[in-house]
Design a protein around this motif. Structure first.
Motif, short mmCIF file in Angstrom:
data_model
loop_
_atom_site.label_atom_id
_atom_site.label_comp_id
_atom_site.label_asym_id
_atom_site.label_seq_id
_atom_site.Cartn_x
_atom_site.Cartn_y
_atom_site.Cartn_z
N HIS A 7 -7.62 1.58 7.58
CA HIS A 7 -7.25 2.68 6.91
C HIS A 7 -7.07 1.94 5.45
O HIS A 7 -7.54 2.43 4.44
CB HIS A 7 -5.82 2.86 7.21
CG HIS A 7 -5.79 4.24 8.27
ND1 HIS A 7 -6.41 5.58 7.91
CD2 HIS A 7 -5.42 4.32 9.39
CE1 HIS A 7 -6.47 6.04 9.19
NE2 HIS A 7 -5.86 5.64 9.98
N ALA A 8 -6.74 0.63 5.69
CA ALA A 8 -6.65 -0.11 4.19
C ALA A 8 -8.14 -0.32 3.72
O ALA A 8 -8.18 -0.12 2.50
CB ALA A 8 -5.80 -1.39 4.31
N LEU A 63 0.20 5.19 0.69
CA LEU A 63 -0.17 5.01 2.24
C LEU A 63 1.09 4.25 2.79
O LEU A 63 1.16 3.41 3.65
CB LEU A 63 -1.31 4.08 2.60
CG LEU A 63 -2.80 4.55 2.02
CD1 LEU A 63 -3.90 3.50 2.20
CD2 LEU A 63 -3.30 5.79 3.10
N PHE A 75 0.96 -1.20 0.26
CA PHE A 75 -0.13 0.04 0.05
C PHE A 75 0.90 1.32 -0.07
O PHE A 75 0.51 2.37 0.01
CB PHE A 75 -0.82 0.13 1.42
CG PHE A 75 -2.19 -0.79 0.97
CD1 PHE A 75 -3.46 -0.06 0.67
CD2 PHE A 75 -2.11 -2.20 1.25
CE1 PHE A 75 -4.43 -0.92 0.31
CE2 PHE A 75 -3.20 -2.96 1.08
CZ PHE A 75 -4.57 -2.14 0.60
N ALA A 127 -12.53 3.33 -1.39
CA ALA A 127 -12.24 4.56 -2.43
C ALA A 127 -11.73 4.32 -3.64
O ALA A 127 -10.77 5.08 -3.87
CB ALA A 127 -11.89 5.88 -1.55
N ALA A 162 -9.20 2.84 1.92
CA ALA A 162 -8.69 3.10 0.82
C ALA A 162 -9.13 2.22 -0.38
O ALA A 162 -9.43 2.70 -1.49
CB ALA A 162 -7.14 2.90 0.81
N LEU A 163 -9.19 0.78 0.03
CA LEU A 163 -10.14 0.13 -1.02
C LEU A 163 -11.47 0.24 -1.52
O LEU A 163 -11.77 0.27 -2.63
CB LEU A 163 -9.96 -1.36 -0.52
CG LEU A 163 -8.35 -2.04 -0.30
CD1 LEU A 163 -8.48 -3.28 0.56
CD2 LEU A 163 -7.98 -2.27 -1.76
N TRP A 195 -0.91 3.57 -3.66
CA TRP A 195 -2.05 3.81 -2.80
C TRP A 195 -1.69 5.00 -1.91
O TRP A 195 -2.48 5.49 -1.06
CB TRP A 195 -2.46 2.42 -1.94
CG TRP A 195 -3.00 1.49 -2.60
CD1 TRP A 195 -2.38 0.60 -3.24
CD2 TRP A 195 -4.58 1.51 -3.08
NE1 TRP A 195 -3.66 -0.25 -3.71
CE2 TRP A 195 -4.61 0.30 -3.76
CE3 TRP A 195 -5.55 2.10 -2.66
CZ2 TRP A 195 -5.85 -0.28 -4.18
CZ3 TRP A 195 -6.97 1.64 -3.17
CH2 TRP A 195 -6.78 0.52 -3.83
N HIS A 255 -10.74 7.26 -6.12
CA HIS A 255 -9.68 8.19 -5.78
C HIS A 255 -8.52 7.73 -6.08
O HIS A 255 -7.71 8.33 -6.89
CB HIS A 255 -9.97 8.49 -4.34
CG HIS A 255 -8.71 9.48 -3.91
ND1 HIS A 255 -8.78 10.80 -4.22
CD2 HIS A 255 -7.63 9.10 -2.79
CE1 HIS A 255 -7.73 11.24 -3.56
NE2 HIS A 255 -7.08 10.74 -2.91
N PHE A 256 -8.29 6.27 -6.19
CA PHE A 256 -6.92 5.65 -6.11
C PHE A 256 -6.71 5.77 -7.95
O PHE A 256 -5.43 6.19 -8.17
CB PHE A 256 -6.96 4.28 -5.96
CG PHE A 256 -5.80 3.29 -6.70
CD1 PHE A 256 -4.51 3.44 -6.00
CD2 PHE A 256 -6.38 2.49 -7.56
CE1 PHE A 256 -3.52 2.43 -6.45
CE2 PHE A 256 -5.13 1.77 -8.33
CZ PHE A 256 -3.80 1.86 -7.90
#
Length: 263
Positions: A160-161, A126, A120, A167, A164-165, A124, A170-171
């Motif tokens: 948090h991971a 992160l 990540f 969204a 992120a997945l 990503w 956004h990635f």
């Protein structure tokens, strides 16, 4: 390495120039290191592939896209290694999200000795999570699960991971913006007087050879608050700096600084 290598006896194989942590991990585990340098254009030749296949190493680390050079290694050569090498072939795909080639995870069923690493930390954005992933056969993953520390991924990291997945759009936007920035820099850097060569990249950075003194350029950029990676001491990378693609404003700041550099 803890799973496959007996300390003080076994070895791994690396392909310099490559990611430095393979060597660090080997030293921490008292594992010897075999080295087969990549070609001058940072690729796998027939001779290198033959050397890998003949090796008695327990692991070979294949970084693709490669760090610090940025390029994908030829898939046909990696496939030949997978079919002939007697140990585990670890394909490090930390930068794969920036490349156009499909991930080796699509071919796991073909190769029981394939292990793929992803993270990540790059596409990503992160890196602070320190969250990496391994993909392999159920048998290999089963053994890794037996030796990994308990609760090795914290609840906060998981949340948090997952966010992120969720969204994913956004990635995609972040990645597309970065690819545009990479192309923008790659087109303009060759015109800078102190730039000798810009290497092709499938990653989120460009390896650039400067003349006559890359370290002087590195120190100059650092004094201006621009942090790049000095790779001039790595095999085949004399005179090079690794320039990470940033925001449009950061890319413009970097280019302007390089144009203003004087000895």
């Amino acid at each position: 390495m803890r799973l496959t290598c007996v300390p003080g006896k076994d070895s791994i194989l690396i392909l310099p120039p490559t990611y430095g942590m393979y060597e660090v991990a080997a030293n921490l585990n008292d594992v010897a290191i075999q080295r087969l340098p990549l070609t001058a254009d940072f690729q796998l030749s027939n001779e290198i592939v033959a050397g890998i296949i003949a090796s008695d190493a327990k692991l070979v680390f294949v970084c693709s896209p490669n760090n610090p050079t940025g390029n994908l290694l030829h898939a046909a050569a990696i496939e030949e290694i997978l079919r002939g090498f007697r140990g585990l072939v670890v394909v490090d795909e930390a930068y794969a999200d920036f490349a156009s080639a499909p991930s080796w995870t699509t071919r796991l069923a073909e190769f029981p000795n394939l292990v793929i690493l992803q993270t990540f930390s790059k596409a990503w954005g992160l890196a602070g999570l320190r969250l990496g992933m391994a993909f392999a056969s159920p048998e290999i993953i089963g053994y890794l699960n037996k030796i990994k520390p308990p609760y090795n991924v914290s609840e906060a990291t998981q949340q948090h991971a997952l966010a992120a997945l969720a969204a994913g759009g956004h990635f995609d936007n972040l990645r597309n913006d970065l690819l545009v920035g990479r192309q923008w820099l790659a087109e303009r850097l060759p015109a800078v007087e102190i730039v000798d060569e810009v290497f092709p990249s499938d990653a989120n950075f460009l390896l650039v050879r400067f003349r006559p003194d890359a370290t002087a350029v590195y120190d100059y950029l650092l004094a201006r608050g621009i942090v790049v990676r000095n790779r001039t001491t790595q095999p085949g990378c004399a005179g090079t700096l690794r320039l990470t693609v940033g925001t449009p404003a950061e890319n413009e700041q970097l280019l302007a600084a390089l144009r203003e550099f004087t000895y």
